[in-house]
Design an enzyme around this catalytic site. Structure first.
Site, mmCIF file in Angstrom:
data_model
loop_
_atom_site.group_PDB
_atom_site.id
_atom_site.type_symbol
_atom_site.label_atom_id
_atom_site.label_comp_id
_atom_site.label_asym_id
_atom_site.label_seq_id
_atom_site.Cartn_x
_atom_site.Cartn_y
_atom_site.Cartn_z
ATOM 1 C CE LYS A 192 14.800 7.278 8.088
ATOM 2 N NZ LYS A 192 14.989 8.451 8.970
ATOM 3 C CG ASP A 253 -2.083 0.392 10.994
ATOM 4 O OD1 ASP A 253 -2.802 0.168 9.996
ATOM 5 O OD2 ASP A 253 -1.725 -0.508 11.772
#
Ligand code: NAD
Length: 368
Positions: A192, A253
């Site tokens: 980010k 995940d």
């Protein structure tokens, strides 16, 4: 020359059951491909606590440091839930990761065509998917200082610190570029950088390592939130994704679940190269010890078997044999064999853990 060495730590719950099937595969490679391993087996997790009062003895740790690769089943179970944190089964696994300094966590998201309908996404979006997420595992916000909960005036404040050094970013970037060269030669780095200084540094260092050492690999950058969207929109645009500990936790995940069952997902954690040039390495299925089905012959051994395939590829330079094993898994799935976790709503008769292992050995034989 001595055989490559492998330390097997089956662990708890379904760990020993799925590892028995991997042992069949290892024996097959010794007998049929002249690929013999020096295998030692030891305890980790709850079973080590039962035997020695600790989830990982110093002697086992020492063995792990001195083999070419470690293959672990799973640890934990309700029996150990009330133990002190310092001796919980998971501490054994954390100690292995920490002391072996396994900083690159490899999580493939691979969708076998026979299971494409199993995904929550449309079959054409996930069918044939084969991407790899590399998550930095030993630094970042899970480890940074200062951390804790303290009082400021009348209220409590929770603090965690995202911290990355240049060398920590550079080494995991190198892992990603090396891996991409063995795959489709593309790396997408996610952070980010728009809102975090650690993300700005991450992007700079990845770009520098790329320019200096890996300009033959295609590199792109993406903000991690946009990455999450792209992963669900069209995951096949990616080859290797490299990202930090926190974003990697979430994105791996997410990517893994694109492909269906927990019983199918392998992983590898790699560290620095050893004297023989091989990386320190721990291979393990993503799933846990599944106490709800342990001891019933219901566990799917494929995640653990595919973890061994990763060991063949990344620790033992046997990429062709790893592909042979993956194709054998693909074949039994295409033939319709399913353990209970892979049964759709239409039902049918599931095969047992051992039947799935045997079928994969049969498919390996047929591949010769
Ligand atoms: P889990 O992964 O053990 O099980 C979640 C669900 O998936 C269960 O319903 C289980 O039956 C099913 N499942 C998992 N692996 C399967 C397989 N190979 N075949 C068929 N079904 C499978 O997660 P959990 O229930 O949250 O945790 C159980 C124990 O495992 C806990 O003690 C936890 O701390 C531990 N755990 C260990 C690891 C590890 O060793 N790396 C990882 C996660 C959880």
């Amino acid at each position: 020359m001595s055989n490559p060495s492998l330390l097997i730590l089956p662990g708890d719950g379904i760990g020993p059951e799925v590892m028995s099937e991997v042992r069949k595969i290892i024996d097959w490679y010794g007998a049929k491909r002249g690929l013999a391993f020096d295998v030692t087996e030891d305890l980790v997790g709850g079973c080590a606590y039962d035997a020695h009062g600790t989830p990982l003895t110093d002697a086992t740790m020492e063995k792990a440091q001195n083999v070419d690769a470690v293959l672990l089943g799973a640890v934990g179970g309700p029996k150990y839930d009330d133990l002190d944190f310092s001796v919980k089964p998971e501490r054994g696994l954390l100690r292995l990761r920490k002391e072996m300094d396994l900083y690159a966590n490899l999580r493939p998201a691979q969708c076998f065509d026979a299971l494409a309908d199993f995904s929550s996404l449309k079959a054409d979006v996930v069918g044939g998917l084969d991407i790899m997420i590399i998550r930095e595992l030993t630094s970042g916000v899970y480890f940074g200082e200062p951390r804790g909960i303290h009082k400021e005036g009348n209220e409590r404040v929770g603090v965690n610190t995202q911290r990355y050094t240049e060398s920590e970013i550079a080494r995991v970037a190198r892992s990603a570029f090396e891996l991409a060269r063995r795959r489709n030669n593309k790396v997408c780095s996610m952070e980010k950088a728009n809102v975090m200084e650690s993300g700005v540094l991450w992007r700079q260092v990845v770009t520098e390592v790329h320019a200096a050492e890996y300009s033959d690999v295609e590199l792109s950058h993406m903000y991690a939130d946009a990455g999450a969207m792209q992963l669900t929109r069209w995951p096949k645009q990616f080859d290797v994704i490299v990202t930090d500990n926190l974003f990697g936790d979430l994105l791996s995940d997410l990517a893994a679940m694109l492909t269906g069952s927990l019983g199918m997902l392998p992983s590898a954690s790699l560290g620095a190269p050893m004297a023989n040039g091989r990386p320190k390495a721990l291979y393990e299925p993503v799933h846990g010890s599944a106490p709800d089905i342990a001891g019933q012959g219901k566990a799917n051994p494929i995640a653990c078997i595919l973890s061994f395939a990763m060991a063949l590829r990344y620790s033992f330079d046997q990429g062709d044999e790893a592909t042979r094993l993956e194709k054998a898994v693909e074949k039994v799935l295409a033939d319709g064999l399913r353990t209970a976790d892979l049964m759709g709503p239409e039902g049918g008769a599931p095969v047992s853990t051992a039947q799935m292992g045997d079928a994969i050995v049969t498919a390996l034989n047929a591949s010769l």
